[in-house]
Write a protein that holds these residues in place. Structure first.
Motif, PDB file in Angstrom:
ATOM      1  N   THR A   8     -24.925   6.879  19.764  1.00 55.26           N
ATOM      2  CA  THR A   8     -25.597   7.463  18.608  1.00 55.26           C
ATOM      3  C   THR A   8     -26.639   6.484  18.074  1.00 55.26           C
ATOM      4  N   ALA A   9     -27.665   7.055  17.457  1.00 54.38           N
ATOM      5  CA  ALA A   9     -28.768   6.235  16.964  1.00 54.38           C
ATOM      6  C   ALA A   9     -29.469   6.971  15.832  1.00 54.38           C
ATOM      7  N   GLU A  10     -30.332   6.252  15.124  1.00 58.31           N
ATOM      8  CA  GLU A  10     -31.074   6.868  14.032  1.00 58.31           C
ATOM      9  C   GLU A  10     -32.121   7.849  14.555  1.00 58.31           C
ATOM     10  N   ASN A  11     -32.614   7.617  15.772  1.00 59.82           N
ATOM     11  CA  ASN A  11     -33.551   8.545  16.388  1.00 59.82           C
ATOM     12  C   ASN A  11     -33.417   8.465  17.898  1.00 59.82           C
ATOM     13  N   LEU A  12     -33.874   9.503  18.584  1.00 59.61           N
ATOM     14  CA  LEU A  12     -33.653   9.613  20.023  1.00 59.61           C
ATOM     15  C   LEU A  12     -34.381   8.516  20.794  1.00 59.61           C
ATOM     16  N   ALA A  13     -35.594   8.197  20.397  1.00 59.98           N
ATOM     17  CA  ALA A  13     -36.374   7.201  21.132  1.00 59.98           C
ATOM     18  C   ALA A  13     -35.687   5.839  21.145  1.00 59.98           C
ATOM     19  N   SER A  14     -35.158   5.410  20.004  1.00 62.14           N
ATOM     20  CA  SER A  14     -34.510   4.097  19.954  1.00 62.14           C
ATOM     21  C   SER A  14     -33.221   4.086  20.755  1.00 62.14           C
ATOM     22  N   GLY A  15     -32.470   5.199  20.724  1.00 63.21           N
ATOM     23  CA  GLY A  15     -31.239   5.270  21.501  1.00 63.21           C
ATOM     24  C   GLY A  15     -31.497   5.249  22.990  1.00 63.21           C
ATOM     25  N   VAL A  16     -32.495   6.002  23.434  1.00 66.29           N
ATOM     26  CA  VAL A  16     -32.831   6.029  24.858  1.00 66.29           C
ATOM     27  C   VAL A  16     -33.335   4.662  25.313  1.00 66.29           C
ATOM     28  N   SER A  17     -34.160   4.031  24.506  1.00 66.04           N
ATOM     29  CA  SER A  17     -34.665   2.703  24.850  1.00 66.04           C
ATOM     30  C   SER A  17     -33.527   1.698  24.996  1.00 66.04           C
ATOM     31  N   TYR A  18     -32.538   1.788  24.105  1.00 62.62           N
ATOM     32  CA  TYR A  18     -31.388   0.884  24.178  1.00 62.62           C
ATOM     33  C   TYR A  18     -30.646   1.037  25.504  1.00 62.62           C
ATOM     34  N   VAL A  19     -30.349   2.270  25.882  1.00 59.59           N
ATOM     35  CA  VAL A  19     -29.598   2.513  27.124  1.00 59.59           C
ATOM     36  C   VAL A  19     -30.421   2.119  28.341  1.00 59.59           C
ATOM     37  N   GLU A  20     -31.675   2.508  28.364  1.00 61.39           N
ATOM     38  CA  GLU A  20     -32.512   2.208  29.531  1.00 61.39           C
ATOM     39  C   GLU A  20     -32.696   0.710  29.725  1.00 61.39           C
TER      40      GLU A  20
END
Length: 202
Positions: A8-20
């Motif tokens: 989970t994240a505050e927004n999708l872009a930051s969450g995807v960047s974290y995983v990638e």
């Protein structure tokens, strides 16, 4: 059995960047969940998968709390939840701790499922107890995702009431891929095998 993991994240872009960045892979598109006002992106983990799920800023705010306690998310992206699949959601809920949730019928595109959603969005044991899901039909997100050779080796779940959590989890069947440890509340750590070696997501 274990179904998937949720970051989970505050927004999708930051969450995807974290995983990638953590795993060295590119996530696949997901979709929207109109009932919850959320959206996601996905990563295949063999028979499991991982989702980054966040509030969709373009969707109307629902009149009920969102799942995974997303209404109260703050701070950096984090692995916060795990989801267990059952073929008998009502029966499994009857054996699960109070507050695990009420079955809700949900869809995303042509996927259909039921999920136990807590009335307040907060799962038992500070969120360390898994969400419960029952898929309708044989289709499953993991079958649709590109195989980037990522595999979940172990999910570590820590909680200060580890013995109580283990007792509560005894009604579920998720094999030996999940281990429970004494430690801080709702601290999840996933060991994921990638083409770059074992990477840690937490």
């Amino acid at each position: 059995m274990l179904d998937h993991l949720a970051v989970t994240a505050e927004n999708l872009a930051s969450g995807v960047s974290y995983v990638e960045n953590a795993l060295g892979v590119q996530m696949a598109p997901g979709g929207q969940h109109d009932y919850m006002g959320t959206h996601n992106q996905l990563l295949g983990l063999g028979i499991f998968y991982l989702e980054v799920i966040t509030i969709n800023p373009e969707a109307p705010k629902p009149s009920h709390p969102r799942w995974f306690d997303l209404d109260n998310i703050s701070g950096p992206p984090k692995l916060t939840n795990w989801i267990v699949q059952t073929d008998t959601l009502d029966e499994t809920l009857a054996k699960s701790p109070a507050g695990t949730g009420t079955p809700v019928k949900l869809t995303r595109g042509d996927l259909h499922w039921q999920m136990a959603v807590p009335d307040d969005g907060k799962l038992p044991f500070d969120g360390a107890f898994p969400a419960l899901i029952q898929w309708e039909g044989a289709d499953h997100p993991a079958l649709r995702l590109p195989d980037l050779k990522c595999r979940l080796k172990q999910l570590h779940v820590t909680h200060p009431q580890a013995d109580g959590l283990r007792d509560a989890l005894s009604v579920l069947d998720f094999g030996d891929v999940v281990s429970v440890h004494q430690g801080p509340a709702k601290n999840l750590q996933a060991e994921i095998e990638t083409l770059h070696g074992i990477r840690i997501l937490e």
